[in-house]
Design a protein around this motif. Structure first.
Motif, short mmCIF file in Angstrom:
data_model
loop_
_atom_site.label_atom_id
_atom_site.label_comp_id
_atom_site.label_asym_id
_atom_site.label_seq_id
_atom_site.Cartn_x
_atom_site.Cartn_y
_atom_site.Cartn_z
N THR A 104 43.96 69.88 109.32
CA THR A 104 43.93 70.96 108.35
C THR A 104 45.34 71.20 107.81
O THR A 104 46.28 70.49 108.13
N ALA A 149 39.41 66.59 107.13
CA ALA A 149 40.08 67.20 108.29
C ALA A 149 39.78 66.45 109.58
O ALA A 149 40.59 66.45 110.51
N ARG A 159 44.87 78.45 105.57
CA ARG A 159 44.74 77.35 106.53
C ARG A 159 43.54 76.47 106.17
O ARG A 159 42.66 76.19 106.98
N GLU A 166 36.90 77.41 108.31
CA GLU A 166 37.47 76.87 107.07
C GLU A 166 37.78 77.93 106.03
O GLU A 166 38.86 77.93 105.43
N VAL A 198 44.64 66.72 102.60
CA VAL A 198 43.74 67.86 102.79
C VAL A 198 42.96 68.12 101.51
O VAL A 198 43.54 68.31 100.43
N SER A 203 40.99 73.44 105.05
CA SER A 203 40.71 72.10 105.57
C SER A 203 39.80 71.39 104.57
O SER A 203 40.12 71.35 103.39
#
Length: 471
Positions: free
Chosen positions: A156, A151, A145, A413, A130, A147
């Motif tokens: 992610t 991704a 979370r 993102e 990642v 990414s």
């Protein structure tokens, strides 16, 4: 004040690792983008899970807010102490605790950065995939979370965090998930915590999925006369089943900014940047097929690179883009937008956004992760001109509303933080109240990063009042 009530207990736990120096407070009150300086009451530097748990217990007893802090690279003000309190800086919890090559797993503390982990993995033939661009901490990446450019192939943080150790709002320490690749029991608390932005618990240990280093890597850049042709090429590539590791888009103004910033000579046109991973033979075949698709879609200035230094040179356009765009307007600040739509609506969304920016009289180069329909406009504003801020925020809201109308999401993102909080109800409706109910259940005193992710006191119960920024 809550902090004053907690201060004596915190000093007992941390000693001089509880800082109230002006420089520390200001450092932990800044955002990467346009949000105003918001210093906390203090900064704590824990060194173990036990210390984090004791800090949280002390703060819970005084109803003092607690906010986690990684590298400070988030873009929506996630780490700002909007209701005061203590920021927990995890920079001293920065150890790679275990690497199990045979299981393709690493166990790390939250202050480990992604570059640090990959440096330690060099001899194993594995890597952590990642890549959000910044050298962010893995705890912060899990909290938002994150990414990034890879991704489209590797997923992610949601797909790459297998297990967690988490300190809850009352100081209880729990473990979620396991080192196994799958499980079929209980609620998925790992996924609940990943992306919760520190509002449900503080991550103190992460078990991460690793990937094998590919035998061969090839990268390319190619220019297109317009966005429509570039997106058509992306769609054709995806439908053909080509296993892209990265596929990125930058528009003409972004290319111009990068050329000026780094002395490059890319054609000032929309570009795709793509990378394939695999065996030497599969990468060669994928590269040839992609080249044929580019030719069919009116692509030009097609350049391949296989050596690491040549790939780095090709990727400089994407890696330098944010700073190049900022440098293109002296003294400017950026409102960095983030939306994600189905691939079939991507060209339409980008073209509409371009028109919005032009009509507002602002500069806003566009770039993004086109392989998963995620793109950003970097809206440049003069911080001394409030009317520019107003216009830029209107564009950001319009982009989010358009994403929802196109069947997408307000953020693919960057996360919610402060910047996207007011859009959550539009996307989630009644489900947003369910999120608030979870927050109340796990953090009834509302001490964990208040002012983020949910709005309390609506239809499904309340906690420590409405937690909007500034409340």
């Amino acid at each position: 004040m809550p902090f004053q009530e907690a201060q004596t207990g915190l000093r007992a736990v941390l000693g001089d690792r509880l800082s109230r120096s002006k420089s520390d407070l200001e450092t932990h009150g800044r955002s990467e983008t346009h949000f105003a300086l918001t210093p906390p009451d203090a900064v704590a530097y824990p060194e173990s899970t036990a210390e984090v748990a004791e800090i949280v217990r002390v703060c819970a007893g005084a109803a003092c807010p607690v906010i986690g802090w990684g590298a400070g690279t988030s873009l929506e003000g996630h780490g700002l102490a909007v209701q005061g309190g203590v920021v927990l800086d995890f920079s001293r919890m920065d150890k790679v605790l275990e690497v199990r090559p045979e299981d393709m797993v690493a166990v790390v503390q939250p202050g480990v950065t992604r570059e640090q982990l990959n440096h330690e993995l060099r001899a194993t033939g594995l890597f952590f995939p990642v890549d959000p661009g910044a050298n962010a901490t893995l705890g912060g990446m899990a909290g938002t979370r994150a990414s990034g450019t890879t991704a489209v192939r590797y997923g992610t943080m949601a797909e790459n965090v297998l297990a967690l150790e988490v300190v809850l709002a009352d100081g209880t320490v729990i473990r979620t998930g396991s080192g196994a690749r799958k499980a079929s029991n209980g609620y998925d608390l790992t996924r609940l915590m990943v992306g919760s932005e520190g509002t449900l618990g503080l991550m103190t240990e992460l078990t991460l999925r690793l990937q094998g280093q590919p035998e061969a890597v090839a990268a390319a850049t190619c220019a297109f006369p317009d966005m429509g042709d570039a997106v058509d090429c992306v769609i054709a590539t995806i439908q053909a089943g080509l296993p892209m590791a990265r596929i990125e888009f930058v528009d003409g103004p972004t290319v111009a900014a990068v050329n000026a910033y780094s002395g490059a000579e890319f054609p000032v046109m929309p570009h795709l940047l793509v990378e394939f991973h695999g065996s030497a033979s599969s990468v060669a075949a994928d590269a040839q097929f992609f080249g044929e698709l580019v030719s069919d879609m009116n692509g030009q200035s097609f350049t391949w690179a296989e050596q690491a230094e040549d790939r780095s040179a090709l990727w400089q356009m994407r890696h330098h883009a944010y700073w190049a765009i900022l440098a293109s307007r002296k003294g400017a600040k950026a409102i960095v937008t983030d939306m994600c739509v189905p691939i079939s609506r991507l060209a339409e969304a980008v073209e509409a956004t371009t028109q919005d920016i032009a009509m507002a009289g602002l500069e806003g180069p566009i770039l993004g992760h086109v392989g998963d329909g995620n793109f950003h406009a970097i809206l440049l504003i003069d911080p001394e001109k409030p009317e520019e801020m107003t216009r830029a925020k209107h564009i950001a809201d319009t982009m989010a509303e358009r994403a929802l109308a196109f069947g997408g999401t307000i953020t693919g993102e960057h996360g919610v933080g402060m910047g996207k909080l007011h859009m959550m109800e539009a996307e989630h409706g009644e489900a947003w109240d369910v999120m608030a109910a979870l927050k109340v259940a796990l953090d009834p005193a509302n001490i964990l990063n208040p002012g983020k992710m949910v709005r309390l006191g609506r239809n499904r119960g309340s906690a420590a009042g409405n937690n909007l920024p500034g409340a």
